[in-house]
Every structure is written in C-alpha cells, then in structure tokens.
Design an enzyme around this catalytic site. Structure first.
Site, PDB file in Angstrom:
ATOM      1  N   HIS A  67     142.227  35.975  -4.721  1.00 44.89           N
ATOM      2  CA  HIS A  67     141.552  34.695  -4.524  1.00 44.89           C
ATOM      3  C   HIS A  67     142.156  33.607  -5.427  1.00 44.89           C
ATOM      4  CE1 HIS A  67     138.245  31.843  -5.613  1.00 44.89           C
ATOM      5  NE2 HIS A  67     138.267  31.707  -4.311  1.00 44.89           N
ATOM      6  N   GLU A  70     145.214  32.423  -3.816  1.00 43.16           N
ATOM      7  CA  GLU A  70     144.889  31.543  -2.676  1.00 43.16           C
ATOM      8  C   GLU A  70     144.766  30.091  -3.153  1.00 43.16           C
ATOM      9  OE1 GLU A  70     141.078  29.844  -0.901  1.00 43.16           O
ATOM     10  OE2 GLU A  70     140.893  32.027  -0.775  1.00 43.16           O
ATOM     11  N   HIS A  71     144.082  29.884  -4.273  1.00 39.36           N
ATOM     12  CA  HIS A  71     143.959  28.533  -4.836  1.00 39.36           C
ATOM     13  C   HIS A  71     145.325  27.973  -5.242  1.00 39.36           C
ATOM     14  CE1 HIS A  71     139.529  27.783  -5.756  1.00 39.36           C
ATOM     15  NE2 HIS A  71     139.532  28.929  -5.095  1.00 39.36           N
ATOM     16  N   GLU A 147     133.500  27.985  -9.243  1.00 38.09           N
ATOM     17  CA  GLU A 147     133.164  28.598  -7.947  1.00 38.09           C
ATOM     18  C   GLU A 147     132.303  29.845  -8.150  1.00 38.09           C
ATOM     19  OE1 GLU A 147     135.408  30.127  -3.869  1.00 38.09           O
ATOM     20  OE2 GLU A 147     136.605  29.212  -5.457  1.00 38.09           O
TER      21      GLU A 147
END
Length: 447
Positions: A67, A70-71, A147
């Site tokens: 993840h 992904e950022h 997040e």
C-alpha cells in the site's frame, strides 16, 4: 500478430455481438498481458494496470509495503513530477486512482475516449518509471499514518480487519492491508524500492482497458510506453500464473473483543467460506444474497424490520486464491449485542439444517442476476472485471455465461453449500463498549 522484432500473441477471448463487448488479449514478448473490452457506444475509456502483488505477499516486517508503494507511484517519475501526473489527468476532466487488496493492486484512469493515449502514457510511466525517492518516502509516511488514523476512527471498517485477524491470526491474510503505525514507521526507502523492483516486473502485470477502445491501438501505445522505459527486454519471459495454494482455515469459536467507547457495537460473526475458484461459489452467492444481501433478505427482515435492533445488517463473502470467508455484520446499541447475535446465529443454524425456501432462492437468483448486470454499466467496472479475471483466473467469462451459471443454481445446490459453510462453528469479532459481564457472554454466541 507481429510487430517489429519479437512476436506478440493476440487472441479473441470473447467474440461479443457485432463487435460490441469483444474481449481480446495480447501477450507481449516481455511477458506483459494486455486485455481490452470494446464498447463503441460510450464516449469514455478506463485504462488500468493490475499488479500481481498484495498485502498477502508481505513478511511481518514489510506489512503495509504494498500500500505504501501504491502511494509512492503517484509521487513522480523520471519524466513527470507528482503535480505533472495529477494535473495532466485533471486537465482533461479525467479521474485517476489506485487501490491495494490482499492479493492484487490496481492503478487506473478514466477519461474521454479521445484522451486515452494520455491516460496510457501517464499510468504506464508511473508503473515503469517511479523514482521512490527518500524524501517522498518520508513525506508520504505522514499521509499513510493519517489514513490509518482515519480508518481507526471508523469502527465499522476496523471490525472487518479484526475479523480477518480473528480468522487468519498472525499470517499475511490476517494482517491489515494498510499495515500498522509501527510497521509503517519502520519501513525504509530501501525495503520499498526492492519490493517495487521484485513485484512490478511486466510478467506480474496485466494491462486492462474498456470502453470506446481499439485493441491494436492500445497494444501499440502500451508497448511503446513499456519499451521506452526499457521494461520489455526479456523477450522469453512468460506471465506469472494465477495464485494457487491449499490453505485450510481451521479456526472455530474464536472471539476477539476490542473495547472502545463507540455509540454502537459493531459485530462480525462468520466462518471459513470458499476459495474464489471453487465451483460452489455461484450457489454461495445465491445463499449470501438470500441470507443478507438486501432489504428482503432473511437477516434484514429478522433483525431490522421485525425487531428494529440494527440499522445496518448484512452478510458477505470474500474469496481468495485458496480459501475464503463468510461473514455477517451488524451495528447495534451495545446493550442489544446479545439479542442481535442470538438472532443471527439462529438464522445461520436454521439455514444450515433446513436450507432456504424455494421462493427465497428464486428471488435471490433474480436479484443476483440483475445486480451483476447493473454493476457492469460503466467502463470502470468493465475494466475491473477483465483485469481481475485475467490476473486471478487467467480466463474471461462473458456476462451471459455468468448469468447462465447463476440461473443454473438449484435449491439443492444452495442447501448443500449452506450445510458445508454454515454448519461450521463460527468465530466472532466485536468492537464496542461492552461491560465485563456482556463481554464474558460473547463466547456463548459461538459455542
């Protein structure tokens, strides 16, 4: 079809009708697969790249790396800054995003059909040319921690992570996709860069485009973008096969309670389900719909309509390559947790022993068929379907075939899968401010 030096293999996977809905696949010599679905009647196109990597591929110390990466792919390449990436798609009114799951990651852009070349160039550049700079890793760390904090503030979200942990324990499938504050703080630029190099090889990628697209043109543009980045040099490379494995979940009767001062108690009661390749998944889909898939479903009627004990109550299934989960979620006042759990457990037991009525099954089949088609009305959903199918199954199934499979489910099929799945002893995850006595009684719901 051949282009230049090495030969690319193209197949028509689904012929469509009069060229509408035709699905084609081209495999490039570097092991990159490109699938498209052509829908000439729309004015949009969605372009996505699926990576064969998810949180399931992480070691404990790398939890959250997929993840995090992904950022970072949005933070800039050799050709574009982060602002260039976002502004180029904004300038044509498009939308761009990505998501990470336990077994795959997807990056996509939805644009007008005339702007598809731009979307292809930008998304391919992000995936092949990401810089993964130290300063971006440090800056994005704060964003990801926010997040995680945002997710932690939503107990309706957290309870599903807690349930995965209850069912899978401290394994890759049991750990959260976002990672934890500790693992995210500990991840280094070197670890993430190595993860990128290992998992974003063209053999691990599937390119998918749907909408008013021409297959040969998409292939040409994608190939040019990947070759420019020097990403297709291994001409003998073959795509990785879909995941398999033989994981058996043997958890039963586990209870996890997170004591939080929330207005509602959030509960998930569930058991092992089916792998996504299991042929019984069509029958399980019908069972799930009838049990907790809509306002006429049994759980909704019993818990909400008749007794007013919850606003939200539903059942769901999630299938992985080699195992799955079946769960029932409800949000209710803390002092009514035991009533809600008793009703849910009674209904699960009843359906496991007696099955559903023929009327419930007919209604569920119709509901599932309708929602399947309605859920595929935009190019984003079509891109998701063909990309995920290629990555997870290696095959494509037409909508007509899916509808046929759903319609072919018999009451006996549903009863059999209800016995197999619902007759297992469940496990339970609860978030909410339960008093000690209430918390002690939770074990009764799974005994």
């Amino acid at each position: 079809s051949s282009e230049g030096r090495a030969v690319a293999r193209t197949q028509t996977l689904l012929p469509g009708k009069d060229g509408i809905g035709t699905v084609r696949r081209t495999t490039l010599p570097g092991g990159l697969r490109i699938v498209t679905e052509t829908l000439p009647s729309v004015r949009s196109a969605t372009f996505g790249i699926w990576a064969h990597v998810g949180s399931r591929d992480e070691t404990p110390s790398l939890n959250g790396a997929t993840h995090y990466l992904e950022h970072l792919l949005f933070k800039g390449t050799h050709k574009r800054s982060a602002l260039d990436i976002s502004s180029s798609i904004d300038a044509v009114g498009g939308e761009m995003n990505a998501f990470t799951a336990k077994e795959y990651t997807c990056y996509y852009a939805r644009v007008l059909d005339t702007d598809l070349p731009l979307a292809i160039d930008v998304v391919c550049d992000m995936l092949t040319g990401a810089l993964v700079l130290e300063e971006d890793v440090d800056a994005e760390r704060g964003v990801i921690l926010e997040e995680i904090a945002m997710t932690e503030d939503d107990p309706g979200d957290v309870v599903h992570d807690l349930f995965a942990q209850t069912m899978f324990g401290d394994t890759p499938l049991g750990r959260p996709v976002l990672g934890t504050v500790d693992t995210v703080n500990a991840l280094t630029r070197g670890q993430i860069a190595r993860f990128y190099k290992k998992h974003y090889d063209p053999t691990h990628l599937v390119v998918a485009a749907a909408g008013n697209v021409d297959h040969a043109t998409v292939v040409r543009q994608v190939r040019r973008a990947f070759e420019k980045a020097g990403a297709l040099t291994r001409t003998d490379a073959v795509p990785v096969a879909p995941r398999d494995g033989h994981r058996v979940i043997r958890t039963a009767g586990r209870v996890e309670h997170l004591n939080r001062r929330t207005e509602q108690a959030h509960v998930v009661l569930g058991m092992p389900g089916l792998a996504r390749t299991d042929e019984r998944r069509w029958a399980l889909g019908v069972l799930n719909t009838a049990l907790g898939g809509g306002m006429s479903s049994r759980l909704f009627q019993e818990v909400r309509e008749k007794r007013g004990l919850a606003y939200s109550v539903y059942s769901y299934t999630s299938g992985f390559a080699d195992c799955g989960l079946f769960g029932v979620y409800a949000g209710c006042r803390p002092n009514q947790v035991h009533d809600v759990l008793r009703i849910c457990r009674d209904e699960l037991d009843k359906v496991a022993s007696e099955g559903l009525t023929d009327e419930e099954i007919v209604r569920a089949v119709g509901q599932l068929r309708g929602s399947t088609v309605l859920g595929l009305e935009d190019t984003g959903a079509l891109m998701n379907r063909i990309g995920k199918s290629e990555l997870c199954w290696g095959t494509q199934m037409s909508v007509d075939d899916m509808l046929t499979r759903i319609a072919a489910v018999t009451p006996d099929d549903v009863r059999a899968v209800a016995r197999d799945v619902l007759d297992q002893r469940p496990s339970l995850s609860v978030i909410g401010p339960l008093k000690d006595k209430q918390a002690d009684r939770l074990h009764q719901a799974v005994s």
